[in-house]
Enzyme design. Structure first.
Site, PDB file in Angstrom:
ATOM      1  N   SER A 112      -5.321   1.250   1.455  1.00  0.00           N
ATOM      2  CA  SER A 112      -4.879   1.077   0.063  1.00  0.00           C
ATOM      3  C   SER A 112      -4.142   2.285  -0.517  1.00  0.00           C
ATOM      4  O   SER A 112      -3.556   2.169  -1.596  1.00  0.00           O
ATOM      5  CB  SER A 112      -6.074   0.751  -0.833  1.00  0.00           C
ATOM      6  OG  SER A 112      -6.527  -0.542  -0.574  1.00  0.00           O
ATOM      7  N   TYR A 122       2.419  -6.684   3.578  1.00  0.00           N
ATOM      8  CA  TYR A 122       1.253  -6.013   2.978  1.00  0.00           C
ATOM      9  C   TYR A 122       0.289  -5.489   4.065  1.00  0.00           C
ATOM     10  O   TYR A 122      -0.108  -4.318   4.047  1.00  0.00           O
ATOM     11  CB  TYR A 122       0.542  -6.982   2.026  1.00  0.00           C
ATOM     12  CG  TYR A 122      -0.783  -6.488   1.524  1.00  0.00           C
ATOM     13  CD1 TYR A 122      -0.851  -5.571   0.468  1.00  0.00           C
ATOM     14  CD2 TYR A 122      -1.990  -6.909   2.097  1.00  0.00           C
ATOM     15  CE1 TYR A 122      -2.072  -5.098   0.005  1.00  0.00           C
ATOM     16  CE2 TYR A 122      -3.204  -6.442   1.649  1.00  0.00           C
ATOM     17  CZ  TYR A 122      -3.250  -5.543   0.603  1.00  0.00           C
ATOM     18  OH  TYR A 122      -4.450  -5.060   0.155  1.00  0.00           O
ATOM     19  N   TYR A 180     -10.955   1.497  -7.972  1.00  0.00           N
ATOM     20  CA  TYR A 180     -11.518   0.184  -8.319  1.00  0.00           C
ATOM     21  C   TYR A 180     -12.673   0.345  -9.305  1.00  0.00           C
ATOM     22  O   TYR A 180     -12.559   1.105 -10.265  1.00  0.00           O
ATOM     23  CB  TYR A 180     -11.938  -0.582  -7.049  1.00  0.00           C
ATOM     24  CG  TYR A 180     -10.881  -0.472  -5.986  1.00  0.00           C
ATOM     25  CD1 TYR A 180      -9.667  -1.126  -6.152  1.00  0.00           C
ATOM     26  CD2 TYR A 180     -11.030   0.340  -4.871  1.00  0.00           C
ATOM     27  CE1 TYR A 180      -8.661  -0.998  -5.213  1.00  0.00           C
ATOM     28  CE2 TYR A 180     -10.029   0.467  -3.928  1.00  0.00           C
ATOM     29  CZ  TYR A 180      -8.853  -0.202  -4.111  1.00  0.00           C
ATOM     30  OH  TYR A 180      -7.855  -0.060  -3.193  1.00  0.00           O
ATOM     31  N   VAL A 201      -9.743   1.937   2.425  1.00  0.00           N
ATOM     32  CA  VAL A 201     -10.940   1.624   3.223  1.00  0.00           C
ATOM     33  C   VAL A 201     -10.935   2.267   4.609  1.00  0.00           C
ATOM     34  O   VAL A 201     -11.925   2.164   5.337  1.00  0.00           O
ATOM     35  CB  VAL A 201     -11.227   0.108   3.395  1.00  0.00           C
ATOM     36  CG1 VAL A 201     -11.751  -0.504   2.129  1.00  0.00           C
ATOM     37  CG2 VAL A 201     -10.039  -0.632   3.942  1.00  0.00           C
TER      38      VAL A 201
HETATM   39  O1  DON Z   1      -6.343  -5.648   1.829  1.00  0.00           O
HETATM   40  C1  DON Z   1      -7.307  -4.994   2.216  1.00  0.00           C
HETATM   41  O2  DON Z   1      -8.457  -5.383   2.070  1.00  0.00           O
HETATM   42  C2  DON Z   1      -7.043  -3.670   2.893  1.00  0.00           C
HETATM   43  N1  DON Z   1      -5.821  -3.712   3.637  1.00  0.00           N
HETATM   44  C3  DON Z   1      -6.943  -2.556   1.893  1.00  0.00           C
HETATM   45  C4  DON Z   1      -8.149  -2.449   1.003  1.00  0.00           C
HETATM   46  C5  DON Z   1      -8.501  -1.051   0.642  1.00  0.00           C
HETATM   47  O3  DON Z   1      -8.096  -0.096   1.267  1.00  0.00           O
HETATM   48  C6  DON Z   1      -9.484  -0.896  -0.463  1.00  0.00           C
HETATM   49  N2  DON Z   1      -9.741   0.519  -0.701  1.00  0.00           N
HETATM   50  N3  DON Z   1     -10.639   1.203  -0.795  1.00  0.00           N
END
Ligand code: DON
Length: 309
Positions: free
Chosen positions: A64, A191, A243, A261
């Site tokens: 993210s 994405y 978040y 993440v």
């Molecule tokens: O779309 C997703 O769930 C992941 N590619 C990115 C989510 C993410 O990194 C949330 N961050 N902490």
């Protein structure tokens, strides 16, 4: 000024020995295989000096954190029109929440929750082939970091594409409200791939320098965005970058920051430094546990909180 090299080494040593490391992300199978014992930290000061510790040169999945850079690109393309499809308020909900999207009639709360970032990616994809859009995002990262070796980890992208049922649900739901213009597969493909860009702390801190210095890389003199836009992106990172953990991050660290993440965090000390930290274990909100702790130590030692020393 306090001795930044000594502070970074001290933090890296402490983090290497801590046993409370959080849990690696399991919902993306490829990320579940990452060794949680790694830790990296890179701090780049205004004059270009770098203080790095631990695994600062080990590439990891930025996930993210890429959303900061796609937002920057999309604002460059659409300007304030972007805000007709995405809001600017903290979500107070997990990053992949579905209920909030229904209540708000398909318009995501902010550009950093998954739904908002997918809508931002959709804007970048419009009028292009997905491959071209992805190339543009990757080249932007390489340009900002001054490093053409930065690449996408295809195994991570494929792993998320295979299992990204929730993101597919979010994208289809937004499409039903006309928030997504392109075929859902195109937008999600781009994405998933930009989330799978792999970078080290050193590369990421380099890429974030424009945010710490009024939109401009102080070493090259290149202007990336206006000072006003940099300030606004930082404001969004502060209020939405973690978040439903954003309030706690502001309270403890006191800097704009964006988590992923993969366990990375990009943080910005305006006028002072661009900082990237990586520790793969996450807390309950999906943010790096030791990454946050390391930044807390760093800002305290350096007096860098935007809320006062
Ligand atoms: O779309 C997703 O769930 C992941 N590619 C990115 C989510 C993410 O990194 C949330 N961050 N902490």
């Amino acid at each position: 000024m306090p001795d930044i090299d000594a502070i970074v080494q001290e933090i890296a040593t402490e983090m290497r020995h801590r046993t409370d490391r959080g849990e690696v992300a399991r919902y993306i199978p490829e990320l579940a295989r990452v060794d949680p014992h790694q830790f990296g930290l890179a701090v780049i000061l205004e004059d270009g000096r770098v203080a790095a510790g631990g695994d600062a040169d080990q590439p990891f999945s930025i996930q993210s954190i890429s959303k900061v850079f796609t937002l920057t690109l999309a604002l460059g393309m659409a300007g304030d029109d972007l805000w007709t499809r995405v809001g600017r308020e903290p979500s107070g909900n997990p990053f992949n929440s579905i209920v909030q999207l229904e209540r708000e009639r398909g318009r995501p709360r902010n550009p950093f929750i998954n739904a908002g970032a997918i809508a931002v990616t959709d804007l970048i994809v419009s009028g292009h082939q997905p491959r071209e859009s992805l190339g543009e995002i990757l080249r932007f990262m390489q340009f900002l970091a001054g490093d053409t070796s930065i690449a996408i980890d295809k195994a991570v992208a494929a792993s998320e594409r295979r299992t990204g049922f929730r993101n597919t649900a979010l994208a289809n739901y937004m499409k039903s409200f006309g928030i997504i213009d392109n075929p859902v597969d195109f937008t999600l493909g781009v994405y998933f791939h930009h989330c799978a860009i792999a970078m080290s702390c050193r590369q990421l801190a380099m890429a974030g320098r424009f945010l710490a210095h009024s939109g401009r890389n102080p070493s090259t003199g290149y202007s990336v965005v206006s000072a006003e836009r940099a300030r606004r992106i930082n404001a969004l990172m502060l209020t939405c970058g973690h978040y439903d953990g954003s309030g706690d991050f502001a309270y403890r660290v006191g800097l704009p920051g964006k988590s992923g993440v993969g366990g990375g965090i990009l943080a910005v000390a305006p006028g002072h430094a661009s900082i990237a930290v990586w520790a793969p274990g996450l807390d309950g909100a999906g943010n790096s546990h030791l990454g946050r702790l390391a930044l807390e130590r760093l800002t305290k030692a350096m007096g860098w909180s935007i809320f006062g020393v």
